[in-house]
Design an enzyme around this catalytic site. Sequence first.
Site, PDB file in Angstrom:
ATOM      1  N   SER A 235      44.484  13.800 -12.598  1.00 33.34           N
ATOM      2  CA  SER A 235      45.564  14.472 -13.318  1.00 33.34           C
ATOM      3  C   SER A 235      45.965  15.739 -12.588  1.00 33.34           C
ATOM      4  O   SER A 235      45.164  16.359 -11.880  1.00 33.34           O
ATOM      5  CB  SER A 235      45.113  14.844 -14.734  1.00 33.34           C
ATOM      6  OG  SER A 235      44.184  15.927 -14.691  1.00 33.34           O
ATOM      7  N   ASP A 236      47.226  16.137 -12.763  1.00 35.20           N
ATOM      8  CA  ASP A 236      47.585  17.490 -12.364  1.00 35.20           C
ATOM      9  C   ASP A 236      46.817  18.440 -13.272  1.00 35.20           C
ATOM     10  O   ASP A 236      46.364  18.060 -14.356  1.00 35.20           O
ATOM     11  CB  ASP A 236      49.094  17.709 -12.462  1.00 35.20           C
ATOM     12  CG  ASP A 236      49.593  18.800 -11.517  1.00 35.20           C
ATOM     13  OD1 ASP A 236      48.775  19.642 -11.090  1.00 35.20           O
ATOM     14  OD2 ASP A 236      50.797  18.813 -11.203  1.00 35.20           O
ATOM     15  N   TRP A 237      46.674  19.681 -12.855  1.00 34.56           N
ATOM     16  CA  TRP A 237      45.759  20.618 -13.495  1.00 34.56           C
ATOM     17  C   TRP A 237      46.227  20.984 -14.909  1.00 34.56           C
ATOM     18  O   TRP A 237      47.183  21.714 -15.101  1.00 34.56           O
ATOM     19  CB  TRP A 237      45.617  21.855 -12.627  1.00 34.56           C
ATOM     20  CG  TRP A 237      44.491  21.791 -11.634  1.00 34.56           C
ATOM     21  CD1 TRP A 237      43.573  22.775 -11.377  1.00 34.56           C
ATOM     22  CD2 TRP A 237      44.128  20.705 -10.758  1.00 34.56           C
ATOM     23  NE1 TRP A 237      42.668  22.355 -10.417  1.00 34.56           N
ATOM     24  CE2 TRP A 237      42.986  21.101 -10.018  1.00 34.56           C
ATOM     25  CE3 TRP A 237      44.632  19.437 -10.542  1.00 34.56           C
ATOM     26  CZ2 TRP A 237      42.362  20.276  -9.090  1.00 34.56           C
ATOM     27  CZ3 TRP A 237      44.021  18.605  -9.605  1.00 34.56           C
ATOM     28  CH2 TRP A 237      42.910  19.029  -8.895  1.00 34.56           C
TER      29      TRP A 237
END
Length: 699
Positions: A235-237
Amino acid sequence: MAEARVEELISRMSLEEKARILVGIGVTSRSPLARVPGAAGQTHPLERLGIPGFVFADGPAGVRIELPGCRATAFPAAIMLASTWNPELVERVGRAMGEEARSYGVDLLLAPAVNIHRHPLCGRNFEYFSEDPVLSGELAAAFVRGVQSAGVGACLKHFVANEQETGRWGLDTLVSERALREIYLKPFEIAVRKGRPWAVMSAYNKLRGVHCSESEWLLTRVLREEWGFDGFVVSDWGAGESVAKQVSAGNDVIMPGGPEKLEELVRSVREGVLPEEKVDLSVRRVLSMLLFSRGYRSSGERPNLEEHARIAYEAAAEGLVLLKNNGALPVDRSRRLALFGVGQILTVKGGMGSGHTHPPYVSTVLGAARERGLSLDEEVARRYEEALSPYRGDMEVFFMDEPDMPPVREGVVGEDLIEASASRSDVAVVILVRVSGEGWDLDPEYFYLREDERWLVEAVSRAFRRRGTPVVAVLNVGFPVEVSSWSDKVDAVLLAWQPGQEAGRVIVDALLGVINPSGKLPVTFPRRLEDVPSWTFGGEPSGSPRSVTYEEDVYVGYRYYDTFGVEPAYEFGYGLSYTTFAYSDLSVELSGDEVKARFKVVNTGKVPGKEVAQVYVKPPKGRVGRPFKELKAFKKTRALQPGEAEEVEVRIPLRELAGFDGRGWVLERGVYRVLVGSSSRRIQLQSDLEIPVEVVFPA
């Protein structure tokens, strides 16, 4: 043996241990578990089983670790790498980054970013390649191959339709499946098929109502089942809302993680919300890619920063784009130069956010001019040095670390000094700079010259050109800017983009002719913002958008300008040289399931140079409206001596001529026109190819 080892490890793991493989430790600079403090993220180590914590680092323009003294080469921004149109060179850049990542103990480099340039005001255009999916995908695949040849994984991002920063954490992107398939998914598809990255990063935004990190259609059906992706998804952060939905959809690693996310994953399994089989599948994907890599511990080798600096220089040199030249360039080194603009000292190497870098040095334009022994108007130079002494260092650092510093404006020199300089100098060079970064999009002011910048250009032009002295503009920017209203006031425009740590040397060497610019635009330069087709950029409601509609559909960039007859300032694929080229002898044939095009490129000028030959295809009129023409292949020649020719051959799979109509990829019958040229609008050769029957390719 590796597969058996992975299965044996999974069989020995508790649920909590499986969760530790999939959930990050949180902010690495605050965690005692961090192997590389200051890296973007890390999974939990399992000492009992001999599994290290896997380290992820940012890296679109070079390895980024926020740790004092942790230096890595700053390479050109991705938009400049795209301007090289040279996959072999981009692959070398990727390998150099991979070697540096490995030396720091990084397992996965969070790069490349292959989102599309939908609008000039996107804050992260500098770290995305292009408005065209074929150019973006081919260069991304090359970058991936380079990184992974060093034993470090590459991570394609941001999957998908993440073309703006405004509201990106939950913005709902509304886009047709056709536009998704032909424009926004296409660069990812090319990079997955040709580069085989270890990982893909899911985007922050929603796609038609569903978070990208929670979309089974996107992460399982399209990415894995259709394209054959065999790596893992991270996932993106902080993306998404539900860990259970993310893992169930095929998003394997949750970053940056932390105790709450770890507990949420375990609780979801125990409460029956998330099947443990889904967890096992994700653990299997992560361990299969990372456990047996060479990158999960430091290589113990010091990276060859000197060699990598040479690669950074070469990549920047090939990414320079000469937009205009009325004979002012190249400059004889015996001539006296007057340098104007704060960019001669605050030369911009790159952008901010995840695309920022911490190199051992940054070459500035003024520093490089002195290093090269050029004759300068030192009174002008000293005036800039005195005025900018509080701002020494990277321009972009001041935007991040010095919010209380007054903005840097043009006004360091007055008209009296400009007039005096014009009386004693042979060439004026005006450097104009722009900085952008992750987290915000740009105001229109960033596209147009500010009042102080326009004053400087006009004052220098008036004083120097009145005496017959040429004026050169250098654009040290990370995105297109408006040039139509002022380019007639200068004799040459050199687009230097954001060249990395060798910025100053590359710019000065191009001014002198040591470098012959060979870059081509990977993005259209519009005359004005009103001409850009993505008028819904930013989303609705304005200021606090919840959704954005891609109204322009497949008509992105040159596809729009060429189809609807809108005149740009500079078209996609455009770029001049200090020499000239001629094209001849085009032959096109259908061979099995691909089209072969052959032609000749000759250097007809007086100095060595490289040319980027571009192959576009114009489809017949069919059931579904298609763009006027689309890029399907390209080739950068070797450095050709005057009079030397290169025989070019490109191959285009028939599937790549098809359009998506909902059923799949449809190649309609009819006559397809193959167009070969030096830009999207400078077509040198053309030939027709007939497709006798319709062909449908599965998605």
